[in-house]
Design an enzyme around this catalytic site. Structure first.
Site, short mmCIF file in Angstrom:
data_model
loop_
_atom_site.label_atom_id
_atom_site.label_comp_id
_atom_site.label_asym_id
_atom_site.label_seq_id
_atom_site.Cartn_x
_atom_site.Cartn_y
_atom_site.Cartn_z
N TRP A 31 0.96 -1.25 -0.09
CA TRP A 31 -0.07 -0.06 -0.03
C TRP A 31 1.14 1.17 0.15
O TRP A 31 1.94 1.31 0.36
CB TRP A 31 -0.95 -0.05 1.40
CG TRP A 31 -0.38 0.06 2.49
CD1 TRP A 31 -0.08 -1.30 3.22
CD2 TRP A 31 0.27 0.99 3.39
NE1 TRP A 31 0.84 -1.03 4.49
CE2 TRP A 31 0.86 0.60 4.47
CE3 TRP A 31 0.41 2.30 3.08
CZ2 TRP A 31 1.44 1.05 5.43
CZ3 TRP A 31 1.08 3.29 4.19
CH2 TRP A 31 1.45 2.62 5.23
N GLU A 76 7.76 6.69 14.21
CA GLU A 76 7.99 6.37 12.73
C GLU A 76 9.08 7.32 11.93
O GLU A 76 10.00 6.87 11.14
CB GLU A 76 6.94 6.22 12.02
CG GLU A 76 5.84 5.40 12.60
CD GLU A 76 6.06 3.72 12.48
OE1 GLU A 76 7.00 3.38 11.72
OE2 GLU A 76 5.39 3.07 13.21
N GLU A 114 9.10 0.92 6.09
CA GLU A 114 8.77 1.90 7.18
C GLU A 114 8.61 3.15 6.90
O GLU A 114 7.69 3.84 7.74
CB GLU A 114 9.87 1.84 8.40
CG GLU A 114 10.11 0.28 9.04
CD GLU A 114 9.02 0.26 10.26
OE1 GLU A 114 8.53 1.06 10.36
OE2 GLU A 114 8.84 -0.89 10.65
N HIS A 117 5.16 4.73 6.84
CA HIS A 117 4.66 4.75 8.06
C HIS A 117 4.29 6.27 8.39
O HIS A 117 3.36 6.85 8.69
CB HIS A 117 5.10 4.10 9.44
CG HIS A 117 5.07 2.48 8.76
ND1 HIS A 117 5.56 1.50 9.73
CD2 HIS A 117 4.42 1.80 7.72
CE1 HIS A 117 5.07 0.33 9.08
NE2 HIS A 117 4.64 0.47 8.03
N GLU A 167 9.31 -4.33 17.27
CA GLU A 167 8.25 -4.30 16.24
C GLU A 167 6.82 -4.81 16.79
O GLU A 167 5.65 -4.41 16.59
CB GLU A 167 8.68 -5.40 15.24
CG GLU A 167 9.71 -4.90 14.30
CD GLU A 167 9.27 -3.90 13.17
OE1 GLU A 167 7.94 -3.34 13.17
OE2 GLU A 167 10.16 -3.44 12.47
N THR A 170 5.12 -1.80 18.79
CA THR A 170 4.73 -0.81 17.84
C THR A 170 3.37 -1.42 17.17
O THR A 170 2.23 -0.62 16.83
CB THR A 170 5.54 -0.28 16.72
OG1 THR A 170 6.17 -1.33 16.02
CG2 THR A 170 6.66 0.69 17.16
N ASP A 199 1.88 -4.09 9.05
CA ASP A 199 3.09 -4.27 8.52
C ASP A 199 4.15 -4.54 9.75
O ASP A 199 5.10 -5.47 9.36
CB ASP A 199 3.51 -2.73 8.07
CG ASP A 199 3.24 -2.19 6.59
OD1 ASP A 199 2.62 -3.27 6.10
OD2 ASP A 199 3.55 -1.36 5.99
N GLU A 200 3.89 -3.92 10.80
CA GLU A 200 4.90 -3.89 12.09
C GLU A 200 4.72 -5.58 12.63
O GLU A 200 5.75 -6.32 12.85
CB GLU A 200 4.38 -3.33 13.22
CG GLU A 200 4.05 -1.82 13.14
CD GLU A 200 5.41 -0.94 12.66
OE1 GLU A 200 6.22 -1.63 12.03
OE2 GLU A 200 5.33 0.33 12.70
N HIS A 203 6.99 -7.36 10.14
CA HIS A 203 8.22 -7.18 10.71
C HIS A 203 8.55 -7.96 11.79
O HIS A 203 9.67 -8.55 11.90
CB HIS A 203 8.59 -5.77 10.76
CG HIS A 203 8.31 -4.99 9.62
ND1 HIS A 203 8.04 -3.44 9.75
CD2 HIS A 203 8.34 -5.09 8.23
CE1 HIS A 203 7.94 -3.23 8.41
NE2 HIS A 203 8.13 -3.91 7.40
FE FE2 Z 1 7.86 -2.04 11.66
FE FE2 Z 2 6.46 1.44 11.57
#
Ligand code: FE2
Ligand code: FE2
Length: 332
Positions: A31, A76, A114, A117, A167, A170, A199-200, A203
């Site tokens: 995205w 971020e 990242e 973000h 990660e 967050t 996403d986090e 990760h």
């Molecule tokens: Fe991340």
């Molecule tokens: Fe992030």
């Protein structure tokens, strides 16, 4: 780091290609911030209408929400600090800036993901009209200038324990912000925070897998690293934050997210508990004396942290002013 330890990271390069790189997403499948924001290409009237709707939705959210969102955005957006930190880790750094080493490929792909973000959250905050962007931008400049010191000491064992934990932390924080946005009547912002959280999560899975692998190939050093990071306590990456006004802004921000249940001592203990199970630390066998002590320490730690939590709950709230919201006060 000793040459034999560097050798371990060298020998894992093909494993990183096969098992870690798949956790990064191809650009075409990712995205982009504009998909969640008013798009200026659609004509001035429609654009203005979308901005107006965004601002209207944002009105339903309380001031403390914006304090927390600014803090998350700054975390971020201080991304240059984190890419630098990853590249200071021995044996996994990017030696040329475009190194073909799989460790370096991962770090660049991670950084590129990242980067979206902070972009997305910053643009949302800018359009919302709820925050003093000048103070927010100053804080970011101070923060990137200050860097961070979270005790990873150029050591990739420590570094990857930190990133695994961070990660997951967050992810949980963005998820809680998504829930609060939804409750406050801003489903678009809820989707923004939820998408970043996803996403986090990916990760977290990558870094968790790295520690899992290190526990397999070098259990003693990895167990010691986990205990070492826990003794130092996992510090949030923006711990050196400053807005040019409040020397205790990080402590104040931390109190606001604790009070609003976005990131609390309980979350800290739960994350630790999760990793003890995920890495099967209790079942690790054949450790040397020192690593066995480390194992013992880590496995008992969640219980101790929970005790601290009940003490923290008893603190009386105080009113703290934040420059980010035009010096208005919130409970901290
Ligand atoms: Fe991340
Ligand atoms: Fe992030």
């Amino acid at each position: 780091m000793l040459p034999e330890k560097l050798e371990i990271f060298k020998s894992l390069e093909s494993w990183v290609s096969e098992s870690v790189l798949p956790f990064s997403k191809p650009v075409e499948k990712c995205w982009q911030p504009i998909e969640f924001l008013p798009d200026p290409c659609q004509g001035p009237k429609e654009f203005a209408e979308e901005v107006r709707a965004l601002r209207q939705r944002a009105l339903g959210l309380p001031d403390e929400y914006f304090v927390m969102l600014v803090g998350n955005m700054l975390t971020e957006d201080a991304l240059p600090t984190y890419q630098t930190a990853l590249n200071t880790l021995d044996g996994v750094g990017d030696e040329t800036g475009s190194s073909p080493c799989p460790w370096a490929i991962w770090t660049r792909a991670w950084t590129a993901e990242e980067n979206r973000h902070g972009d997305l959250l910053r643009t949302y905050l800018y359009l919302s009209g709820r925050v003093d962007m000048l103070m927010v931008e100053k804080t970011l400049q101070y923060l990137i200038g200050a860097g961070m010191d979270v005790g990873t000491e150029n050591n990739p064992y420590l570094g990857f324990v930190y990133t695994s934990f961070q990660e997951r932390a967050t992810c949980s924080s963005h998820r809680n912000m998504a829930r609060l946005a939804k409750e406050g009547g801003d489903p678009v912002l809820a989707r923004i925070c939820g998408t970043i959280a996803a996403d986090e999560k990916r990760h977290e899975n990558a870094y968790t897998k790295i520690i899992e692998k290190l526990l397999e190939v070098d259990p003693n050093a990895t167990m010691l690293a986990i205990a070492d990071m826990m003794k130092k306590k996992i510090t949030m990456p923006m711990h050196l934050m400053y807005d040019g006004k409040d020397p205790n802004i990080f402590e104040h921000f931390s109190a606001v997210i604790e009070r609003n249940g976005v990131y609390t001592t309980r979350h800290y203990a739960e994350i630790l508990e999760f990793f003890i199970k995920r890495w099967e630390l209790e079942k690790l066998e054949g450790l040397t004396g020192e690593a066995r002590h480390a194992q013992d320490f880590v496995c008992r730690l969640p219980h101790k942290v929970m005790k601290l939590e009940s003490r923290a709950k008893k603190l009386e709230p105080r009113r703290v002013a934040f420059s980010w919201i035009f010096n208005k006060q919130v409970s901290a």
